[in-house]
Design an enzyme around this catalytic site. Structure first.
Site, PDB file in Angstrom:
ATOM      1  CE  LYS A   1      -3.812  -1.835   2.754  1.00  0.00           C
ATOM      2  NZ  LYS A   1      -4.910  -1.488   1.701  1.00  0.00           N
TER       3      LYS A   1
ATOM      4  NE  ARG B   1     -11.226  -9.609  -2.381  1.00  0.00           N
ATOM      5  CZ  ARG B   1     -11.221  -8.860  -3.267  1.00  0.00           C
ATOM      6  NH1 ARG B   1     -11.786  -9.059  -4.302  1.00  0.00           N
ATOM      7  NH2 ARG B   1     -11.289  -7.508  -2.802  1.00  0.00           N
TER       8      ARG B   1
END
Length: 499
Positions: free
Chosen positions: A279, A353
């Protein structure tokens, strides 16, 4: 802060209430609420309105001392907007928030709230709203500061004046409201802790403490057990970190032995660097909040345990860090989930996920009545819904529509709202992979939807819903901190199910 119910019968008068401060409402047209009129034996309150000392607009306040003919030391007037048989819920919510802040700066240690009913809301709603407002006003996030901030609240006791006929229901609502507030506080405390303290091991320890306190069952699975279960997707996320992963199972079996449980699954990424798909540095500190799903599920379990809810509820939390290192999972790697389905990892920053899909397969063993997963899953959901609504995703059939409506209704009851988003086969096209059963991302278009579609592939054997709380679990900027959401939604959803 202690809360209590003070019942008022038809013959009672508010001027006999002995307290440090009594709070009553006034309206914009210079009219008094029934409680204010009852107090105004010598016309001082009416005179203050007539003189324009308070407008009556929602959230305005005026403190009066030495009001003649009453036992209370102070009277706090709060504006409720236009006069009506009942007050608008937004005006009431604003009023109790302002009252909580105003009273914090006064010398009164005990307070009686005597506010009118709320339009289309019951007494339980009003009590819950007020309790949460007062608890929010005293919540502090300075536990790790060497010099604590001075306490700004002198209020120790808050009593709610209700009609005698509503006394029993009000007392039950108060018990539930305090349990909810305690659950929210736990969620906020966990979310605000730094990631070097709130690790997967810390979350597991918190679950154990809840189990001991509220007589719940608990099981913590470690790496070797997860390997034996073939949770290759979950474990792939933890490959780059030295912090050991934990798979937390917490059981509140308050219902009948044969009743199918409601299962809550919380995403527990205690720090998300993005992994190899690193990130940007700006704002990365906020990725300590990526365990907001886990924190909210633990907070909900605390509330459920405290109120001894007569329902079987199981919490499942896959917890780990997502870090870059020489052993970290790479973009292009293919992993095999517990379900046997293979996943091509195109972006290691779509890790939530990957841990949830194995947890959703694991919960099949409980033969659940319903499963709700809760996750700070996608920035795309923030883009779609902002910070007001959590995203709600589920299939379209009678059973899933019923579950969705239960969750939406619980959100409306508490103001912790959600908005139903689509899940359609067309979106699954974006998850196609040339090399595996599916890719873990579907591109930027409809990112929150494709993430939900990914999870849906692992939930075919039960009724399921997904809550994306990326926009609602925490605030950025000067007010940075965990919000405690969606504990009110989840707890109320479970209370309604138990009823």
């Amino acid at each position: 802060m202690d809360f209590s119910i003070k019942t008022i019968d038809a013959k009672s008068t508010f001027n006999a209430i002995k307290t440090g401060c009594v709070v009553v409402g006034v309206y914009e047209n210079k009219k008094l609420s029934a409680a204010a009129a009852n107090l105004d034996k010598q016309g001082q309150i009416a005179a203050a309105l007539k003189a324009g000392d308070i407008t009556g607009k929602p959230g305005t306040t005026l403190l009066l001392r030495a009001v003649g003919g009453i036992a209370a030391e102070r009277v706090l007037l709060v504006g409720l907007g236009e006069e009506a048989a009942t007050v608008a819920d937004k005006a009431f919510s604003l009023a109790v928030q302002v009252v909580a802040r105003t009273l914090a700066g006064l010398g009164a240690s005990d307070v009686v709230l005597a506010l009118p009913g709320v339009k289309d809301r019951d007494t339980a709603w009003a009590i819950r709203t007020a309790v949460l407002a007062f608890r929010e006003s005293i919540f502090r996030a300075d536990g790790l500061k060497s010099k604590k901030e001075a306490s700004v609240s002198n209020v120790k006791k808050v009593a709610f004046a209700v009609a005698a006929a509503e006394g029993a229901a009000a007392k039950n609502a108060l018990v539930q409201s305090e349990a909810l507030a305690n659950g929210m506080d736990l969620t906020k405390e966990l979310g605000n802790l730094p990631p070097n303290i709130c690790t997967p091991t810390y979350l597991a320890s918190t679950a154990r403490k809840l189990a001991t306190t509220y007589k719940m069952g608990v099981e913590i699975l470690d790496r070797k057990q997860l390997q034996a279960l073939k949770m290759g997707s979950f474990l792939s996320v933890s490959n780059g970190t030295v912090e050991p992963p934990k798979f937390i199972v917490l059981k509140h079996m308050g219902g009948k032995a044969k009743d199918a449980p409601t299962v809550l699954v919380g995403k527990g990424i205690t720090f998300d660097s993005g992994g190899i798909s690193l990130k940007p540095g700006a704002g990365m500190d906020e990725m300590k909040y990526d365990m907001g799903g886990a924190a909210s599920v633990l907070g909900t379990m605390r509330a459920v345990g405290e109120m001894k809810l007569k329902l079987n509820v199981i919490a499942v939390i896959p917890a780990c860090e997502n870090m870059p290192s020489g052993s970290a999972t790479r973009p292009g790697d293919i992993v095999t989930s517990m379900s046997g389905q293979t996943i091509e990892i195109l972006n290691t920053d779509a890790e939530g996920r990957l841990i949830l899909c194995d947890a959703l397969t694991y919960v099949e063993r409980f033969k659940p009545a319903a499963v709700v997963d809760v996750a700070t899953l996608t920035g795309a959901c923030v883009t779609a819904l902002g910070h007001h609504n959590s995203g709600l995703f589920t299939r379209y059939d009678d059973a899933h529509d019923k579950l969705a409506n239960e969750l939406l209704a619980a959100g409306k009851q508490t103001g912790d709202t959600a908005w139903r988003m689509p899940i359609e086969e067309a979106y699954n096209e974006q998850l196609k992979s040339n090399f595996a059963d599916m890719a873990n991302i579907g591109g930027p278009a409809g990112g929150a939807v494709t993430a939900a579609c990914f999870l849906e592939r692992f939930t075919k054997k039960y009724t399921w819903a997904h809550l994306d709380i990326a926009g609602t679990a925490w605030k950025s900027g000067p007010a940075k901190g965990s919000t405690g959401r969606p504990v009110p939604l989840l707890t109320t959803f479970l209370i309604n199910r138990a009823a």
